[in-house]
Design a protein around this motif. Structure first.
Motif, PDB file in Angstrom:
ATOM      1  N   ARG A  65       0.831  -1.214   0.000  1.00  0.00           N
ATOM      2  CA  ARG A  65       0.000   0.000   0.000  1.00  0.00           C
ATOM      3  C   ARG A  65       0.864   1.262   0.000  1.00  0.00           C
ATOM      4  O   ARG A  65       0.449   2.296  -0.534  1.00  0.00           O
ATOM      5  CB  ARG A  65      -0.957  -0.026   1.190  1.00  0.00           C
ATOM      6  N   VAL A  66       2.028   1.199   0.589  1.00  0.00           N
ATOM      7  CA  VAL A  66       2.958   2.326   0.502  1.00  0.00           C
ATOM      8  C   VAL A  66       3.347   2.541  -0.966  1.00  0.00           C
ATOM      9  O   VAL A  66       3.354   3.670  -1.471  1.00  0.00           O
ATOM     10  CB  VAL A  66       4.199   2.085   1.380  1.00  0.00           C
ATOM     11  N   CYS A  67       3.650   1.442  -1.670  1.00  0.00           N
ATOM     12  CA  CYS A  67       4.006   1.541  -3.086  1.00  0.00           C
ATOM     13  C   CYS A  67       2.841   2.046  -3.930  1.00  0.00           C
ATOM     14  O   CYS A  67       3.038   2.732  -4.940  1.00  0.00           O
ATOM     15  CB  CYS A  67       4.470   0.180  -3.600  1.00  0.00           C
ATOM     16  N   GLU A  68       1.620   1.720  -3.525  1.00  0.00           N
ATOM     17  CA  GLU A  68       0.431   2.175  -4.249  1.00  0.00           C
ATOM     18  C   GLU A  68       0.120   3.637  -3.966  1.00  0.00           C
ATOM     19  O   GLU A  68      -0.728   4.241  -4.619  1.00  0.00           O
ATOM     20  CB  GLU A  68      -0.786   1.317  -3.867  1.00  0.00           C
ATOM     21  N   GLY A  69       0.778   4.223  -2.949  1.00  0.00           N
ATOM     22  CA  GLY A  69       0.522   5.609  -2.589  1.00  0.00           C
ATOM     23  C   GLY A  69      -0.571   5.793  -1.568  1.00  0.00           C
ATOM     24  O   GLY A  69      -0.961   6.931  -1.267  1.00  0.00           O
ATOM     25  N   ASP A  70      -1.072   4.690  -0.978  1.00  0.00           N
ATOM     26  CA  ASP A  70      -2.135   4.788   0.015  1.00  0.00           C
ATOM     27  C   ASP A  70      -1.602   5.246   1.370  1.00  0.00           C
ATOM     28  O   ASP A  70      -2.333   5.862   2.151  1.00  0.00           O
ATOM     29  CB  ASP A  70      -2.826   3.434   0.199  1.00  0.00           C
ATOM     30  N   LEU A  71      -0.355   4.897   1.673  1.00  0.00           N
ATOM     31  CA  LEU A  71       0.254   5.225   2.958  1.00  0.00           C
ATOM     32  C   LEU A  71       1.592   5.897   2.735  1.00  0.00           C
ATOM     33  O   LEU A  71       2.296   5.599   1.755  1.00  0.00           O
ATOM     34  CB  LEU A  71       0.471   3.958   3.797  1.00  0.00           C
ATOM     35  N   GLU A  72       1.951   6.803   3.657  1.00  0.00           N
ATOM     36  CA  GLU A  72       3.274   7.406   3.584  1.00  0.00           C
ATOM     37  C   GLU A  72       4.337   6.435   4.047  1.00  0.00           C
ATOM     38  O   GLU A  72       5.425   6.341   3.482  1.00  0.00           O
ATOM     39  CB  GLU A  72       3.305   8.677   4.454  1.00  0.00           C
ATOM     40  N   SER A  73       4.021   5.677   5.087  1.00  0.00           N
ATOM     41  CA  SER A  73       4.924   4.640   5.578  1.00  0.00           C
ATOM     42  C   SER A  73       4.082   3.556   6.219  1.00  0.00           C
ATOM     43  O   SER A  73       2.950   3.786   6.652  1.00  0.00           O
ATOM     44  CB  SER A  73       5.929   5.210   6.595  1.00  0.00           C
ATOM     45  N   SER A  74       4.657   2.366   6.300  1.00  0.00           N
ATOM     46  CA  SER A  74       3.928   1.242   6.870  1.00  0.00           C
ATOM     47  C   SER A  74       3.954   1.300   8.396  1.00  0.00           C
ATOM     48  O   SER A  74       5.013   1.520   8.991  1.00  0.00           O
ATOM     49  CB  SER A  74       4.551  -0.079   6.416  1.00  0.00           C
ATOM     50  N   PRO A  75       2.811   1.095   9.062  1.00  0.00           N
ATOM     51  CA  PRO A  75       2.809   1.043  10.525  1.00  0.00           C
ATOM     52  C   PRO A  75       3.561  -0.169  11.072  1.00  0.00           C
ATOM     53  O   PRO A  75       3.861  -0.215  12.267  1.00  0.00           O
ATOM     54  CB  PRO A  75       1.321   0.972  10.888  1.00  0.00           C
ATOM     55  N   MET A  76       3.901  -1.128  10.226  1.00  0.00           N
ATOM     56  CA  MET A  76       4.707  -2.282  10.635  1.00  0.00           C
ATOM     57  C   MET A  76       6.107  -2.230  10.042  1.00  0.00           C
ATOM     58  O   MET A  76       6.800  -3.239   9.989  1.00  0.00           O
ATOM     59  CB  MET A  76       4.039  -3.591  10.194  1.00  0.00           C
TER      60      MET A  76
END
Length: 495
Positions: free
Chosen positions: A267-278
């Protein structure tokens, strides 16, 4: 056979990977762009056009491998694309993601490196798109019959495309917000960039397939209601019920399932998140499980900037050569393989204590310990023998701020209510029961892919999708001209 001496004069040459230091700095595919086409025709020349080509038997799709090898060696890309698409809906997927059992069955592999079948397949698939050899193929007329396909992984997409092209009106239901299943959110972009997936989805839309995203059947729409709307239903939800690790300390925070971790990075790569919470950034990471999912976690953690990454494999380190007694040709052998992620871990020395690259072999987790806040800080393990018995005095401890469980999957997820609402019969191992025609115990409902077969390879998933499409077409019309490459009871070649 374009060059009768090709297998004697031309050595095997694989698609080169980008330098490790370069590729771990991004999420692009690991291979050197454009480096495959200059070498692939000579590589296809190595095919011996065997009278009995065992690569056919090793591939459940029944790919016409010697035929398209010959066409590629002659650089007849249009004909090669036609022959490849005759058996495989998505060669650009399999050419990147399949572990290539066809190469293990290559006759040349008896005493030489096999033909680079997977690379040839990928080259044909990519060239087909570049040259316009993969246009939409909408049906000439509609049958008036409707089909719902639940799940948009390779099985669901293959079934939907085949049924749409046969003239049925098909809608694909996907619980996630984007189409693709594990190819979208489970497979990292460095193994397959998502534009390959988007391109196929647009082709399928142009053919007439409808897509319904963010719709979990059984929760967002009742399964019985969906069944009443359509003439047939295909369940292709995959095997997403992950296996657990029941050891002391499992309740500590920071111990996560691989399929909770990987989608966030995607999802980070898709642009949905700035960074992963994990995110693994700055953490000591231990991956429990030696399979492909574990390797995907390894490559992801390296790109996120982990302080260290170690992968545990309960099996002993395999040898570099096939064991002819235990796994004779043409079966798929368990040998030491260096994936792109393992190559990266080896060169970057992410796990100094590992046996090879980032892996500790014959390693079993005993328990976890954490800090005062209830967060995992260490993993305690022991070496095991072939029967998984503990070896005395082999205990050791690894620092672990993030533990990822990649232990495989047992069957379809049952939390959405789909199986219970339809009243589907289940096998003791957790998969959906079906008969020789892919039909479940519920009239008009069919099951295919990992949900019914169990965890398997992408080529088996696509083959299941093509075969269940033929079964559904026959159910709806009384006959079918669609190919059915496998039966529900076919299995990979074994001793």
């Amino acid at each position: 056979m374009a060059d009768p001496k090709g297998f004697m004069t031309t050595p095997r040459q694989d698609w080169p990977r980008r330098p490790v230091e370069e590729r771990v700095g991004d999420w692009d595919e690991v291979y050197v762009p454009g480096a495959l086409l200059p070498i692939i025709s000579k590589q296809a020349d190595r095919c011996m056009d065997c009278g009995v080509p065992f690569c056919h038997e090793a591939c459940p799709l029944g790919n016409l491998i010697p035929e398209w090898n010959d066409l590629v060696s002659r650089e007849d890309w249009r004909a090669a694309a036609d022959r490849l698409h005759a058996t495989n809906n998505f060669p650009e997927f399999t050419g990147r993601l399949c572990p290539a059992p066809c190469e293990a069955g290559c006759v040349l592999a008896i005493n030489q490196p096999a033909v680079t079948i997977k690379n040839v397949e990928c080259a044909i698939g990519d060239r087909a798109w570049e040259e316009g050899f993969a246009p939409p193929r909408p049906p000439d007329r509609l049958s008036g019959r409707t089909v719902a396909v639940i799940g948009s992984g390779p099985t669901g997409l293959a079934a939907a495309q085949q049924l749409t092209r046969a003239g049925h009106t098909v809608a694909v239901y996907e619980k996630d917000d984007r189409i693709g299943g594990l190819m979208r959110y489970g497979i990292p972009a460095f193994k397959m960039e998502k534009h390959h997936l988007e391109r196929r989805i647009e082709q399928m839309r142009a053919e007439g397939t409808k897509f319904r995203t963010s719709t979990a059947v059984g929760r967002d729409i009742g399964a019985a209601e969906l069944r009443s709307r359509y003439d047939a239903v295909v369940i292709a939800t995959g095997a997403t019920a992950w296996r657990e690790l029941s050891v002391p300390g499992r309740e500590l925070r920071g111990i996560e399932q691989a399929m909770e971790y990987l989608p966030l990075a995607n999802r980070v790569c898709e642009g949905d998140l700035e960074s992963s919470p994990m995110s693994a950034a700055g953490k000591h990471v231990v991956i429990v499980g030696g399979g492909d999912t574990g390797a995907d976690c390894l490559g992801t953690a390296v790109r996120e900037g982990a302080a260290s990454v170690t992968q545990l494999d309960i099996y002993a380190q395999p040898g570099a050569e096939r064991d002819e007694d235990a796994e004779p040709w043409p079966t798929y052998p368990k040998i030491y393989r260096l994936s792109a992620a393992h190559e990266e871990a080896r060169d970057l020395e992410t796990a100094p204590a590992a046996d090879a690259d980032a892996r500790l072999f014959a390693a079993s987790t005993l328990h976890f310990t954490g800090d005062a806040d209830g967060h995992v800080r260490s993993l305690h393990l022991v070496e095991v023998d072939a029967e998984r018995r503990h070896r005395p005095d082999t205990g050791r401890t690894l620092p672990a701020d993030l533990v990822l469980l990649a232990l495989g999957f047992s069957g379809p997820d049952r939390t959405d209510g789909l199986i219970e609402q339809l009243g589907l019969a289940m096998e003791p191992r957790g998969t959906i029961t079906r008969d020789a025609g892919f039909a479940t115990n519920v009239p008009g409902v069919f099951a295919a892919g990992d949900a019914a077969r169990g965890q398997s390879l992408i080529v088996w998933a696509i083959a299941e999708g093509r075969a269940v499409a033929a079964a559904v077409d026959h159910h709806l019309t009384g006959s079918s001209r669609l190919p059915a490459p496998i039966s529900p009871y076919d299995r990979p070649m074994t001793v």
